[in-house]
Design an enzyme around this catalytic site. Structure first.
Site, PDB file in Angstrom:
ATOM      1  N   LYS A 297      10.118  -0.755 -21.858  1.00  0.00           N
ATOM      2  CA  LYS A 297       8.925   0.101 -21.300  1.00  0.00           C
ATOM      3  C   LYS A 297       8.326  -0.912 -19.847  1.00  0.00           C
ATOM      4  O   LYS A 297       7.978  -0.286 -18.924  1.00  0.00           O
ATOM      5  CB  LYS A 297       7.719   0.181 -22.178  1.00  0.00           C
ATOM      6  CG  LYS A 297       8.044   1.393 -23.123  1.00  0.00           C
ATOM      7  CD  LYS A 297       6.827   1.631 -23.748  1.00  0.00           C
ATOM      8  CE  LYS A 297       7.031   2.544 -24.855  1.00  0.00           C
ATOM      9  NZ  LYS A 297       6.016   2.944 -25.679  1.00  0.00           N
ATOM     10  N   ARG A 381      -3.515 -10.004 -34.104  1.00  0.00           N
ATOM     11  CA  ARG A 381      -3.038 -11.122 -34.777  1.00  0.00           C
ATOM     12  C   ARG A 381      -2.956 -12.259 -33.880  1.00  0.00           C
ATOM     13  O   ARG A 381      -3.438 -13.136 -34.310  1.00  0.00           O
ATOM     14  CB  ARG A 381      -1.608 -10.704 -35.298  1.00  0.00           C
ATOM     15  CG  ARG A 381      -0.817 -11.928 -36.052  1.00  0.00           C
ATOM     16  CD  ARG A 381       0.361 -11.582 -36.729  1.00  0.00           C
ATOM     17  NE  ARG A 381       1.325 -11.292 -35.539  1.00  0.00           N
ATOM     18  CZ  ARG A 381       2.516 -10.810 -35.795  1.00  0.00           C
ATOM     19  NH1 ARG A 381       2.987 -10.713 -37.100  1.00  0.00           N
ATOM     20  NH2 ARG A 381       3.272 -10.602 -34.854  1.00  0.00           N
TER      21      ARG A 381
HETATM   22  P1  NAP Z   1       4.718  -4.242 -29.541  1.00  0.00           P
HETATM   23  O1  NAP Z   1       4.543  -4.061 -27.775  1.00  0.00           O
HETATM   24  O2  NAP Z   1       5.927  -4.952 -30.055  1.00  0.00           O
HETATM   25  O3  NAP Z   1       3.425  -4.583 -30.161  1.00  0.00           O
HETATM   26  C1  NAP Z   1       3.282  -4.795 -31.390  1.00  0.00           C
HETATM   27  C2  NAP Z   1       1.800  -5.007 -32.101  1.00  0.00           C
HETATM   28  O4  NAP Z   1       1.728  -5.214 -33.505  1.00  0.00           O
HETATM   29  C3  NAP Z   1       1.334  -6.373 -31.553  1.00  0.00           C
HETATM   30  O5  NAP Z   1      -0.187  -6.392 -31.372  1.00  0.00           O
HETATM   31  C4  NAP Z   1       1.470  -7.221 -32.397  1.00  0.00           C
HETATM   32  O6  NAP Z   1       0.897  -8.438 -32.936  1.00  0.00           O
HETATM   33  C5  NAP Z   1       1.462  -6.395 -33.840  1.00  0.00           C
HETATM   34  N1  NAP Z   1       2.011  -6.992 -34.878  1.00  0.00           N
HETATM   35  C6  NAP Z   1       3.227  -6.716 -35.342  1.00  0.00           C
HETATM   36  N2  NAP Z   1       3.540  -7.257 -36.375  1.00  0.00           N
HETATM   37  C7  NAP Z   1       2.287  -7.386 -37.088  1.00  0.00           C
HETATM   38  C8  NAP Z   1       1.978  -8.096 -38.263  1.00  0.00           C
HETATM   39  N3  NAP Z   1       2.884  -8.366 -39.355  1.00  0.00           N
HETATM   40  N4  NAP Z   1       0.521  -8.163 -38.756  1.00  0.00           N
HETATM   41  C9  NAP Z   1      -0.185  -7.756 -37.694  1.00  0.00           C
HETATM   42  N5  NAP Z   1       0.023  -7.455 -36.523  1.00  0.00           N
HETATM   43  C10 NAP Z   1       1.417  -7.259 -36.089  1.00  0.00           C
HETATM   44  O7  NAP Z   1       4.863  -2.661 -29.936  1.00  0.00           O
HETATM   45  P2  NAP Z   1       4.033  -1.168 -29.383  1.00  0.00           P
HETATM   46  O8  NAP Z   1       5.017  -0.716 -28.380  1.00  0.00           O
HETATM   47  O9  NAP Z   1       2.946  -1.558 -28.862  1.00  0.00           O
HETATM   48  O10 NAP Z   1       4.211  -0.053 -30.893  1.00  0.00           O
HETATM   49  C11 NAP Z   1       3.328  -0.586 -31.909  1.00  0.00           C
HETATM   50  C12 NAP Z   1       3.127   0.643 -32.686  1.00  0.00           C
HETATM   51  O11 NAP Z   1       3.001   1.850 -32.106  1.00  0.00           O
HETATM   52  C13 NAP Z   1       4.692   0.852 -33.281  1.00  0.00           C
HETATM   53  O12 NAP Z   1       4.532   1.308 -34.740  1.00  0.00           O
HETATM   54  C14 NAP Z   1       5.231   2.252 -32.699  1.00  0.00           C
HETATM   55  O13 NAP Z   1       5.947   3.109 -33.418  1.00  0.00           O
HETATM   56  C15 NAP Z   1       3.814   2.679 -32.243  1.00  0.00           C
HETATM   57  N6  NAP Z   1       3.616   3.927 -31.297  1.00  0.00           N
HETATM   58  C16 NAP Z   1       3.302   5.184 -31.525  1.00  0.00           C
HETATM   59  C17 NAP Z   1       3.459   6.057 -30.485  1.00  0.00           C
HETATM   60  C18 NAP Z   1       3.410   7.619 -30.681  1.00  0.00           C
HETATM   61  O14 NAP Z   1       3.454   8.191 -29.982  1.00  0.00           O
HETATM   62  N7  NAP Z   1       2.825   7.755 -32.014  1.00  0.00           N
HETATM   63  C19 NAP Z   1       3.805   5.773 -29.249  1.00  0.00           C
HETATM   64  C20 NAP Z   1       3.929   4.183 -28.817  1.00  0.00           C
HETATM   65  C21 NAP Z   1       4.115   3.462 -30.211  1.00  0.00           C
HETATM   66  P3  NAP Z   1       1.180  -9.877 -32.016  1.00  0.00           P
HETATM   67  O15 NAP Z   1       0.589  -9.488 -30.575  1.00  0.00           O
HETATM   68  O16 NAP Z   1       0.355 -10.758 -32.918  1.00  0.00           O
HETATM   69  O17 NAP Z   1       2.641 -10.039 -31.957  1.00  0.00           O
END
Ligand code: NAP
Length: 495
Positions: A297, A381
């Site tokens: 992204k 986290r």
């Molecule tokens: P990202 O940029 O990789 O961010 C991941 C986030 O999750 C970070 O805050 C990370 O914390 C945290 N995290 C990961 N593993 C963890 C754990 N074991 N314990 C606690 N925190 C943890 O990913 P993203 O693009 O933001 O996506 C995150 C989620 O949103 C995904 O499930 C994705 O499928 C969902 N999403 C859904 C939609 C929708 O349309 N429904 C759209 C976009 C995203 P750290 O900073 O500490 O690593």
């Protein structure tokens, strides 16, 4: 043509497999090497019984099959079966020696020239080459060589990067004089070549009944979801880039939408390692627009000629469209997130929010709420990331351990991490948060549809919103950017 590869060990079961898939396929590949030995004696009747053009294939172990026979013995068996039946094609690997194709008959009878016999019977030879690990360097000259004797060249090779995928798509133009050819990209990177087989210049694509191995697509998915066999020169190509990407539900939003508005377009998942390589592909096959998911992204930003205010604020783009020869980036996560809570926001019912997570999705959520004057507190986290996002957006931050202190004071809780996602459905990052005042609880995770957090919130009389609602809302907005039409209201999306 969509060709079903049989995977059964008896002819009866293989025929039933064809029968179950008949409305999705144009031809069948009978995999003789997967049949039990006793079945081979009757294999010649298969094409007549299945009543579809059939390829006879007796695949060796080194090419991904099960046959451990010598080439001589294998060709002898193949000859017996093929010449007695009504097969339309026979697959012979390019490195089978000429001498192994001169087959000695029973007792005193002479040597037969198998290739000549096939030609006389009107059975076409598919001259195949497999590479289960990579793309060979001499791919183009190899196909030309395989086609020289009038046979149909087939290359089933393994792209390992998006640049390898570009090479496969180049074959259409470079080898356009070879009308009948089969080109298959195996593995996860190859999925887009299996769907867009016509754009690669392949006369057919292989399908299985079930999507059992990575990179395989079922005949039903190719026919009904992608309508892969209907792609033509005028079909506009859209897609989604990500890594991983094959689990995405987005094709189930866009392809039925295109069909409903009679738009000749297809939406395909592209596994992408480097964004730069994908933009090369986008120019080569004239991709009209694409969705962007993790981890690209931010990586797409340098390639965009125009971006919206939201993309600039969030620093991430999830939708790219080609407009007047330029790539334009928008962020529909921003509006897709807002859509299910638009009324509450407009009615002033959401004044404060707790956002858990500080990744890409969280950035869109926090900016969307801040731009609507909601007071935001961020927990993550890695606290440093929460602090950084909070300072950028003039929000507050809090340690994950202290979340319960907000249990009675926020109007909205948004869970934006991957915690609780399949297969870790028992996890709940907010387990100490007790919902003392019913509020709105929004989980961006869409698999499962209702996470442990949402189930708990529902029990506590909170209004719950799941990730599917956002996924569908942002997908519908992307559809508008891509097609210029509203998403057809009569399609019931159940993702
Ligand atoms: P990202 O940029 O990789 O961010 C991941 C986030 O999750 C970070 O805050 C990370 O914390 C945290 N995290 C990961 N593993 C963890 C754990 N074991 N314990 C606690 N925190 C943890 O990913 P993203 O693009 O933001 O996506 C995150 C989620 O949103 C995904 O499930 C994705 O499928 C969902 N999403 C859904 C939609 C929708 O349309 N429904 C759209 C976009 C995203 P750290 O900073 O500490 O690593």
């Amino acid at each position: 043509m969509i060709c079903l590869t049989t995977t059964e060990n008896t002819l009866t079961k293989a025929l039933k497999q064809v029968e179950r898939n008949k409305s999705y396929i144009d031809m069948v590949e009978l995999r003789l090497d997967l049949l039990e030995e006793g079945e081979l004696a009757s294999a010649q009747i298969f094409p007549r019984l299945c009543a579809l053009p059939t390829i006879a294939t007796y695949r060796r172990v080194c090419d991904g099959g099960k046959s451990q026979m010598s080439d001589k013995a294998r060709m002898t068996n193949l000859r017996k079966i093929v010449l007695q039946g009504d097969f339309s094609y026979v697959d012979i690997e390019e490195d089978v020696k000429k001498s192994d194709l001169k087959i000695k008959g029973e007792e005193d009878s002479p040597k037969y020239d198998f290739e000549n016999e096939l030609k006389q019977k009107g059975i076409k030879i598919i001259r195949s080459f497999h590479d289960m690990e990579k793309l060979p360097a001499n791919l183009f000259s190899l196909v030309t060589k395989l086609a020289k004797k009038g046979d149909i060249p087939k290359v089933a090779v393994t792209p390992n990067t998006i640049i390898d995928v570009v090479t496969l798509f180049k074959m259409n133009e470079e080898l356009k004089d070879i009308k009948e050819k089969i080109i298959i990209g195996m593995g996860d990177f190859g999925v887009c070549t299996r769907i867009l087989y016509k754009k690669v210049g392949s006369m057919l694509t292989f399908a299985s009944e079930d999507e059992i191995a990575p990179g395989q697509l079922s005949a039903k998915t190719l026919k009904l979801l992608y309508k892969a066999d209907q792609v033509n020169n005028r079909t506009n190509v859209y897609g989604i880039i990500g890594n991983p990407v094959l689990h995405t539900a987005s094709p189930m939003i866009h392809n039925p939408g295109f069909e409903a508005i009679h738009y000749n377009a297809i939406y395909v998942p592209f596994l992408v390692d480097k964004v730069r390589g994908f933009f090369k592909l986008a120019e080569l096959i004239k991709i009209h627009g694409f969705s962007v998911t993790v981890p690209h992204k931010r990586d797409v930003l340098p390639y965009l000629g125009k971006i919206t205010r939201e993309v600039k604020q969030i620093g991430a783009c999830n939708t790219v469209t080609r407009i007047q020869g330029m790539w334009k980036g928008t962020n529909t996560d921003y509006y897709g997130f807002l859509a299910p809570i638009e009324k509450e926001i407009n009615d002033g019912k959401i004044k404060s929010a707790l956002i858990v997570g500080a990744g890409g999705a969280s950035r869109a959520v926090v900016w969307a709420l801040r731009n609507h004057h909601v007071k935001v507190t961020i927990a993550n986290r890695t606290l440093e990331k929460a602090k950084l996002l909070a300072s950028e957006t003039m929000s507050n931050y809090i340690e994950l351990e202290d979340l319960s202190s907000l249990s009675s004071s926020v109007d909205l809780v948004v869970q934006t991490t991957i915690v609780g996602m399949t297969p870790n459905e028992d996890a709940d990052i907010l387990e100490d948060f007790t919902f003392e005042n019913p509020c709105i609880v929004y989980d961006l995770v869409y698999k499962p549809r209702y996470t442990k957090l949402l189930k708990r919130a529902k029990k506590a009389n909170c209004k719950v919103i799941n990730g599917s609602d956002m996924l569908i809302s942002q997908g519908k907005l992307q559809f508008e950017s891509f097609s210029g039409y509203h998403y057809p209201h009569w399609i019931n999306l159940n993702l």
